[in-house]
Write an enzyme that holds these catalytic residues in place. Structure first.
Site, PDB file in Angstrom:
ATOM      1  N   VAL C  22       0.957  -1.143  -0.012  1.00 32.40           N
ATOM      2  CA  VAL C  22      -0.035  -0.079  -0.097  1.00 32.40           C
ATOM      3  C   VAL C  22       0.810   1.312   0.253  1.00 32.40           C
ATOM      4  CG1 VAL C  22      -1.649   1.235   1.363  1.00 32.40           C
ATOM      5  CG2 VAL C  22      -2.169  -1.221   1.038  1.00 32.40           C
ATOM      6  N   GLU C  45      12.393   0.785  11.356  1.00 30.89           N
ATOM      7  CA  GLU C  45      13.942   1.242  11.735  1.00 30.89           C
ATOM      8  C   GLU C  45      14.923   0.291  10.718  1.00 30.89           C
ATOM      9  OE1 GLU C  45      15.115   3.059  13.724  1.00 30.89           O
ATOM     10  OE2 GLU C  45      12.893   3.714  14.492  1.00 30.89           O
ATOM     11  N   ARG C  46      14.644  -1.026  10.248  1.00 26.22           N
ATOM     12  CA  ARG C  46      15.342  -1.669   9.249  1.00 26.22           C
ATOM     13  C   ARG C  46      15.519  -0.969   8.259  1.00 26.22           C
ATOM     14  NH1 ARG C  46      11.620  -5.362   8.979  1.00 26.22           N
ATOM     15  NH2 ARG C  46      11.409  -4.927   6.952  1.00 26.22           N
ATOM     16  N   CYS C 156     -10.628  -2.652   2.204  1.00 26.45           N
ATOM     17  CA  CYS C 156     -10.514  -2.513   0.939  1.00 26.45           C
ATOM     18  C   CYS C 156     -12.061  -3.224   0.474  1.00 26.45           C
ATOM     19  CB  CYS C 156      -9.331  -3.191   0.322  1.00 26.45           C
ATOM     20  SG  CYS C 156      -9.085  -4.656   1.232  1.00 26.45           S
ATOM     21  N   SER C 186      -3.515  -9.128  -3.512  1.00 27.61           N
ATOM     22  CA  SER C 186      -2.823  -7.869  -3.304  1.00 27.61           C
ATOM     23  C   SER C 186      -3.265  -7.357  -2.147  1.00 27.61           C
ATOM     24  CB  SER C 186      -2.720  -6.891  -4.482  1.00 27.61           C
ATOM     25  OG  SER C 186      -4.030  -6.525  -4.629  1.00 27.61           O
ATOM     26  N   GLU C 209     -11.479 -10.366   8.890  1.00 29.35           N
ATOM     27  CA  GLU C 209     -12.118  -9.634   8.009  1.00 29.35           C
ATOM     28  C   GLU C 209     -13.525  -9.411   7.954  1.00 29.35           C
ATOM     29  OE1 GLU C 209      -9.842  -8.163   6.079  1.00 29.35           O
ATOM     30  OE2 GLU C 209     -10.787  -7.662   4.100  1.00 29.35           O
ATOM     31  N   ARG C 242     -10.628 -15.456  -0.068  1.00 28.31           N
ATOM     32  CA  ARG C 242      -9.447 -15.151  -0.828  1.00 28.31           C
ATOM     33  C   ARG C 242      -9.372 -15.796  -2.147  1.00 28.31           C
ATOM     34  NH1 ARG C 242      -6.801 -10.891   0.325  1.00 28.31           N
ATOM     35  NH2 ARG C 242      -6.364 -11.411   2.381  1.00 28.31           N
ATOM     36  N   HIS C 249     -11.448  -6.441  -5.609  1.00 29.95           N
ATOM     37  CA  HIS C 249     -12.071  -7.424  -4.763  1.00 29.95           C
ATOM     38  C   HIS C 249     -13.463  -7.473  -5.407  1.00 29.95           C
ATOM     39  CE1 HIS C 249      -8.789  -7.671  -1.993  1.00 29.95           C
ATOM     40  NE2 HIS C 249      -9.108  -6.920  -1.028  1.00 29.95           N
ATOM     41  N   ASN C 334      -8.747  -2.873  -4.789  1.00 29.19           N
ATOM     42  CA  ASN C 334      -8.362  -2.803  -3.479  1.00 29.19           C
ATOM     43  C   ASN C 334      -7.336  -2.064  -2.996  1.00 29.19           C
ATOM     44  OD1 ASN C 334      -7.275  -5.287  -5.022  1.00 29.19           O
ATOM     45  ND2 ASN C 334      -6.116  -5.510  -3.013  1.00 29.19           N
TER      46      ASN C 334
END
Lengths: 359, 359, 359, 359
Positions: C22, C45-46, C156, C186, C209, C242, C249, C334
């Protein structure tokens, strides 16, 4: 089927890396094995101590074998895992050290990892193709001071390529071979390939795969040369690709022979080949290691991958090659023939040929 | 972009076989063309007389161009279809006779059908690669007593192969090439491949495809030899496969050059190539006929197929080949660059080089 | 399109969680935005300290916008990120704290995370449906002592459901609605759904969901009640699934109206609806928020998902329901309409209605 | 398993429409049947006279049973086909007339076609659900003057819906039910759905499917009322969809019960149900007609479709429904439980209950 060389009691075996995709395939095969008893499962520290059922995201359409589901996952260490025969589905990041530790502790290690495959004193074996490479184990023990041993199976695509190449090499010699693969997503393990990357798509790249296929084919088709395996001198070039298929690696090959042969001889050679005699009649041996498909549009992964319970490589479209001599398509089950089944068959071969000593 | 050789008024054009998958692609491209006016659509007797919208199972994600939707479908006959330029997406079963009738009636026929492709006096053209092959049209007219002409584009996989081969052939010469394809389902038209056959599967066979790819690559890379095109003398072997991808043919190639070259020279040659000058700046010319992908895992059909509005072939993974000299992957849009777009570009090339005379 | 409320200079904006699926969609939309300038990208942070190009596994078929590629990834902290408008694509695990910190620091936070969506003083907004819910921001500022604000877009699937429900609610009132979804991979982000789980398969479960869809639909269709949003009193049951689709969607709905209506009235209501006036003409507004598909077998994800640059919900198969009053199918993108595009449109709406004060 | 009502010799049976997808499933099941001997295969005039192997595009991953492969295809006419039991996989375009001719000729016709399903004197039967509907055959014989009989199985999606509904209807009564399906491509036969239409896509429309599901569920759950079957009075609304799955129809349902029940009672009812006693122990009966999946994300087509050799419907996600009482997901193998297997089981039921008289 041959009787067990161990008599009426089964030999305890362990699976290292038992929670991953290949590890699960080992569990499935060993849970019902006539010679071996799956006594121990081991995995990373993260999983150790939990039950196998808790630690594993089981990905098959079957259930976890109930007895195995309840086993406690052990750490991958020969002090915890006591079985004399150990199947390794470890990631290459940890396989090197762990497998050596088990060999040092006197265990027979049947490895699916890539780490030792190309060592000249480590046999890289397809039971029907090069069982005599196991003779190098003597040198391995001497060189490395291992009371145990490491025997490896190959890369999943290399195995599917080698099975039809072997009879051609044996009868005609192979000068050069072009290889292009279309490989299933299960070859990347679980979770492996993201669906966003592969749905309706093809990825023309699998990291480190092409050199592996090229090198391993040469070693599989090589010969024992005293204390070491010497590669076959053939030329080889591989193109490896990922396709949106669940199981089954397709291998396209164009083969240049050393001794000229007409197409009928090649077809006859492929269709009559049964593999090395010492590999026949073992519990995991398929009726036939190679089967030639009749239909012009076969093999196909979804339709042929389970031939011989996943241990048969299906070959099709054997035809003249305008550049080399012959071209063909081969399909092998990457998880069975190309990984777990290959190692189990190798263990059976070692046992049947007196190469596994029980404590 | 170059100005129209026809001045300010557009030239009327027709599409034969306009209701099929490739026919629809012609309609899409010609509905917005700056030089051509899509004036007529023709199809089988079954469709003739109905409106294009009624007769067509439109398979794109767009709408039928409104003006075209209302056209009445004509029979594929030069007495009904009056346009001086005719694009043929006919099936090979009917293309032979129909296209000849149009050529005899003085029309310029740009054909996607296979029927005439391998005739020595019929140009098989990729505008950027071999525009000079159009010179054989003079002999074609003489030989066949056609006031018009037939110019063909090639098989969709052959075109994707030829675009990266052309600069290598021009600079180094090509001795031998291995080709393995992974082809999208849209290459089989509509309805084409049944979903039951291809979902989660690969089909290692496309009828008649391998000889077509092998022959056409040699002709594309050949040269005009007086009144005929003479094939390039290179050796070639193709393996063609169907994969569950919507659009975009992947072509894996291992290439042996005549004049040795290091990898850097090959990459430079591919990346600098812009194609024949007479093909630049035409309405359907992409900015670049070839683009080299940066990422190690590209090209991929779903991500790269629309490069250059479907007219750019994306090349990736250019690397040394252990057997030949270089190997690479190419991706072309089978419906655009490999079919309708190729013919439209050929028509533009003919127009721009004065090869289309209007009545 | 309306002129920018900020005059000729663009307002700097930031994306939090910019490296995920996103987050990438935000980058794509904001890189070419006429009112906003994508000035900062932030992530975990990574990633912080690396360039956006290095930190990101870009998953589109386009290139990373070059200017953004070079931005240094910042930590998700209002001391590092200075833009007055902040788009959040953060995971719910970190979004709660981080978004509050930005609101406390006076920023307008447009959030795609679920954390605050159901708070009565946090607007959950679809610009065309319930722009008046933004009025609750005054209470939010007061309640929470935030000089800034948090405005959320919804789940979404909920957004795709609400867009066709809104005009029905406005004209007839909705008593009950059944919802069944078929959602693209996605929606699970990247890497998200493993290909081994979804190739040729359907998964009838998406964690958390169903309650989200049920609750959010009620809030979207609710009304401002002084200092808080009160849910619509309709009944709703959702089944979420899914499917192996890349983007888009699908939402199947059976709707029971409060005021009886015949099918023609329902169709007319859907086809004439243009959404709230204050949401028209914004940079991200589609020409029409709802479009009715003509063909009996549409909408389909692959063919209709990009309608209105991903901001149009396509509705089809509006027909009588044997149990309730009407049933229909809706499709929304979505990632665009259901996530990044929704938040960008909300930011435009806030700006256009004077709800964003620049420092 | 029960002994054959025919004693030690098998009864000859025929398959009409034997070359199509469902016809092939009949062949597969009947080639190894303990009571029936597949003696005759019949198909359209086009196929008649050729061997079954020649006439058939076999689509499974197995081989055509060798004995059947050599059978000569007969025309679909009771003068050519002599078996007393006839399984019909005919298209509805020809099934009406052909099946009546066989019934008139005294044969027991087990039909997968839709033509007679909704006739009040034709039983529409799931062996475990409504075996008593066979009692209406007496009236059928009388009404139609047929010495034979026609018994139908239902639409593949309706059957998967009815199996879990039946125990709920029996114990609690069903007032209303919402149904949404995700159906496999094999439900459309072969070649059926074009890959260009369904790869990476969903099609929210299957012609005539919704009314069929709605009507058949009511008839299956209805009762015999003298000479006719009277539909159950429940309300039902169906949304039917095609998804890119090979085999297995998923059915999402929200159910309103007549007699209120808590979730535990519903789950207990579903898990304990074994179906009608007369349907137990038949050769094609699964151990259990319904199985409840343990995992929260099951059933899934690829993983559960083969449960009970394709005869078990797997149910999952049984949970409270915010609008009605309970919602759940069911999965049935559309070709086995939903078509060929259903008819074979019906024939076994008729035989076991003395409803088939041999000449």
């Amino acid at each position: 089927m041959r009787p067990s060389p161990f008599g009426s009691s089964k030999v305890p075996v362990a699976v290292l890396g038992a929670t991953g995709a290949v590890g699960q395939a080992f569990v499935r095969l060993l849970a019902v094995h006539p010679w071996f008893e799956l006594a121990e499962v081991a995995a990373s520290e993260r999983s150790a101590g939990r039950s196998y059922a808790e630690a594993t995201r089981w990905i098959g359409d079957d259930e976890i074998p109930p007895r195995v589901a309840q086993l406690t996952v052990l750490p991958c260490d020969p002090r915890s895992v006591r079985s004399p025969i150990v199947f390794s589905a470890l990631d290459s990041g940890v396989a090197g050290e762990a497998e050596a530790a088990f060999a040092k502790a006197g265990r027979a290690v049947l490895s699916n990892a890539k780490n030792y495959r190309m060592e000249p004193d480590v046999p890289l074996v397809i039971a029907e193709v090069n069982p005599d490479h196991l003779d190098v184990l003597e040198a391995q023990r001497k060189n490395r001071d291992w009371p145990g041993a490491i025997v490896t199976n190959g890369n999943c695509a290399a195995i599917a390529a080698v099975l039809p190449l072997a009879p051609l090499q044996q009868r005609f010699g192979i000068r050069n071979v072009f290889v292009a693969t279309m490989q299933a997503v299960s070859g990347a393990g679980y979770p492996g390939v993201a669906s966003l990357d592969i749905l309706g798509n093809v990825i023309p790249f699998i990291r480190d795969e092409e050199p592996k296929v090229e090198a391993e084919v040469r070693k599989f088709l090589g010969h024992r040369d005293g204390d070491r395996i010497t590669d076959a001198s053939l030329g080889i070039s591989a193109h490896t690709n990922r396709v949106p298929v669940e199981h089954g690696h397709m291998v396209l090959m164009s083969v240049q022979l050393q001794k000229k042969a007409d197409l009928a001889e090649v077809i006859q050679t492929l269709s009559q080949w049964r593999g090395a005699e010492e590999a026949c009649g073992l519990p995991s041996s398929p009726d036939r290691p190679l089967v030639l498909a009749d239909a012009v549009d076969r093999p196909q992964p979804r339709r042929d991958v389970d031939a011989g319970r996943g241990m048969t490589v299906t070959v099709g479209r054997v035809r003249e090659d305008p550049l080399f001599d012959v071209k063909l398509v081969a399909l092998g089950h990457n998880i069975i023939r190309g990984a777990a089944g290959a190692s189990v068959l190798n263990a059976e071969l070692m046992a049947a040929t007196g190469r596994i000593e029980l404590p």
